[in-house]
Design an enzyme around this catalytic site. Structure first.
Site, mmCIF file in Angstrom:
data_model
loop_
_atom_site.group_PDB
_atom_site.id
_atom_site.type_symbol
_atom_site.label_atom_id
_atom_site.label_comp_id
_atom_site.label_asym_id
_atom_site.label_seq_id
_atom_site.Cartn_x
_atom_site.Cartn_y
_atom_site.Cartn_z
ATOM 1 N N ALA A 10 -10.605 4.997 -84.154
ATOM 2 C CA ALA A 10 -9.914 5.499 -83.379
ATOM 3 C C ALA A 10 -8.737 4.070 -83.183
ATOM 4 O O ALA A 10 -9.162 3.253 -82.860
ATOM 5 C CB ALA A 10 -9.845 6.725 -81.846
ATOM 6 N N THR A 28 -5.621 3.282 -80.837
ATOM 7 C CA THR A 28 -4.766 3.420 -79.251
ATOM 8 C C THR A 28 -3.394 3.379 -79.839
ATOM 9 O O THR A 28 -2.911 2.597 -79.744
ATOM 10 C CB THR A 28 -5.330 2.876 -78.654
ATOM 11 O OG1 THR A 28 -5.563 1.956 -78.559
ATOM 12 C CG2 THR A 28 -6.641 3.559 -78.333
ATOM 13 N N ILE A 84 -13.402 1.842 -81.980
ATOM 14 C CA ILE A 84 -11.686 1.479 -81.884
ATOM 15 C C ILE A 84 -10.944 0.268 -82.162
ATOM 16 O O ILE A 84 -11.139 -0.441 -81.989
ATOM 17 C CB ILE A 84 -11.966 1.312 -80.493
ATOM 18 C CG1 ILE A 84 -13.274 2.444 -79.641
ATOM 19 C CG2 ILE A 84 -10.671 1.543 -79.478
ATOM 20 C CD1 ILE A 84 -12.760 4.546 -79.965
ATOM 21 N N LYS A 85 -9.673 0.736 -82.724
ATOM 22 C CA LYS A 85 -8.708 0.232 -82.935
ATOM 23 C C LYS A 85 -7.690 -0.153 -81.323
ATOM 24 O O LYS A 85 -7.099 0.853 -81.439
ATOM 25 C CB LYS A 85 -7.664 -0.320 -84.352
ATOM 26 C CG LYS A 85 -7.179 -0.766 -84.428
ATOM 27 C CD LYS A 85 -6.685 -0.766 -85.320
ATOM 28 C CE LYS A 85 -4.426 -1.726 -85.771
ATOM 29 N NZ LYS A 85 -4.503 -1.332 -86.634
ATOM 30 N N THR A 86 -7.179 -1.445 -81.006
ATOM 31 C CA THR A 86 -5.998 -0.932 -79.610
ATOM 32 C C THR A 86 -6.289 -2.319 -79.531
ATOM 33 O O THR A 86 -5.941 -3.258 -80.839
ATOM 34 C CB THR A 86 -7.262 -0.830 -78.393
ATOM 35 O OG1 THR A 86 -6.480 -0.659 -77.283
ATOM 36 C CG2 THR A 86 -8.568 -1.683 -77.668
#
Length: 291
Positions: free
Chosen positions: A172, A174, A202-204
Site C-alpha cells: 500500500a 500512502t 507499506i510505502k510512505t
C-alpha cells in the site's frame, strides 16, 4: 523408469536431532503462507530484511517525465544495481528483459492524470496477470483524508484478498490528501490503516520529526518513497535517517534516475540500506563512484 532393484535403506536420519525450521523473520510476516513469504524474501534480502527498490512507474500518471523518456536507454542500465524493480505491466512487458532477473513490484492502480483529482483511482491489473508476469508484489495507492479515500481503501482490500488467494503480497502506497499536513501524525494514521486492512508492505514518506513513531506503530515493513529530486547528499541523509529509525528499505525513483550519476547513487543507497553506512560515508562512495 527407476530401478527398483537398487533401493538402499536410509541410515542417516539424525535421530535425536530436532528438525530445523528457521523462522521467517521479516517484520509481521511470520504467519504468512509459504508462497507469500517466498515472494517477500525476494523483495527483502533475508540477510538484512531490507531492500533497495528502483521505482520507475511514474509514467502511469506523469507520462514521459524527465529521466523516463526512454526506459531502455535511461533505466535499463540501472537494473542490476537495484534489489527490486517497481513499474507498470506495460513497461514490464515492452521494455524490461526477462533476463534482467530482478523481482518486480507491479503498479496495480491507476486512473486520472491531469484533468481531475489524482486520488480517484481504480484497480488496474487483474491478479491473474500479476501472477502471469511473475510479480513478487502488487502496489496501489491509498489516499487517507481525500474525497476518494473510501475507494482507495476498497482497491487495496480487493488486491489484498486476491493476493491472499494467490500468495501475492500487496504494498500500500500512502498518498497525501491535499488538505492534510505531511507530518508524523498523518503518515502514522495512513500507514497503520493500510496495515490494518492487511497490506503486507507499506510505502510512505520520511518526515524529519517522529518518523521512528511511524515505523514502530506499523506492524509490517515500511519502505520510504524518495519523493522529489534532492541534492544527492540530502537524499542520502534522508535514506540514512529512515533506516536508522526503523524503515526496512527505500523505493527511490527521481533521486536515482534524475541524478547525474544514477549508478553511483544506487551503490551509495545500497551501502546505507544493507551495510549500515552513514550518510557521510555513503556520499563519499557516491563521489568516488561518480568519478
Amino acid at each position: 523408469m527407476a530401478d527398483l532393484d537398487d533401493i538402499k535403506d536410509g541410515k542417516d536420519f539424525g535421530i535425536g536431532i530436532p528438525q530445523q525450521n528457521p523462522a521467517f523473520t521479516l517484520k509481521g510476516s511470520g504467519s504468512l503462507d509459504w508462497g507469500m513469504q517466498s515472494r517477500l524474501a525476494r523483495i527483502f534480502n533475508p540477510k538484512t530484511n531490507r531492500t533497495v527498490m528502483l521505482a520507475f512507474d511514474h509514467g502511469y500518471f506523469q507520462g514521459p517525465t524527465t529521466g523516463l523518456e526512454r526506459i531502455d536507454i535511461n533505466i535499463a542500465p540501472l537494473f542490476e544495481y537495484a534489489d527490486v524493480l517497481m513499474c507498470t505491466r506495460g513497461i514490464l512487458r515492452s521494455v524490461v528483459p526477462a533476463a534482467a532477473n530482478r523481482p518486480v513490484v507491479l503498479r496495480a492502480s491507476g486512473a486520472n492524470s491531469i484533468l481531475t483529482d489524482l486520488s480517484n483511482e481504480a484497480v488496474a491489473v487483474a491478479m491473474e496477470d500479476a501472477v502471469r508476469l511473475n510479480a513478487c508484489a502488487v502496489a496501489a495507492q491509498v489516499y487517507i483524508g481525500t474525497e476518494h479515500e473510501h475507494q482507495s481503501i476498497k482497491n487495496i482490500i480487493q488486491l489484498i484478498d486476491q493476493g491472499m488467494r494467490y500468495g501475492m503480497p500487496t504494498m500500500a502506497v500512502t498518498g497525501v490528501g491535499k488538505d492534510m499536513v505531511r507530518d508524523q501524525r498523518y503518515f502514522s494514521l495512513a500507514s497503520r490503516i493500510a496495515a490494518e486492512m492487511g497490506a503486507q508492505v507499506i510505502k510512505t514518506y520520511y518526515v524529519d520529526s517522529g518518523f521512528e513513531r511511524i515505523a514502530a506503530g506499523c506492524p509490517v515493513p515500511i519502505v520510504i518513497a524518495g519523493g522529489k529530486k534532492l541534492p544527492e547528499r540530502d537524499a542520502l541523509e534522508m535514506c540514512y535517517q529512515a533506516i536508522d529509525q526503523g524503515a526496512s528499505g527505500v523505493d527511490m525513483g527521481r533521486n536515482i534516475f534524475q541524478s547525474d550519476a544514477p549508478i553511483a547513487m544506487l551503490k551509495a543507497v545500497h551501502a546505507i540500506v544493507h551495510k549500515n553506512e552513514n550518510a557521510a560515508a555513503a556520499y563519499q562512495l557516491f563521489l568516488h563512484e561518480q568519478n
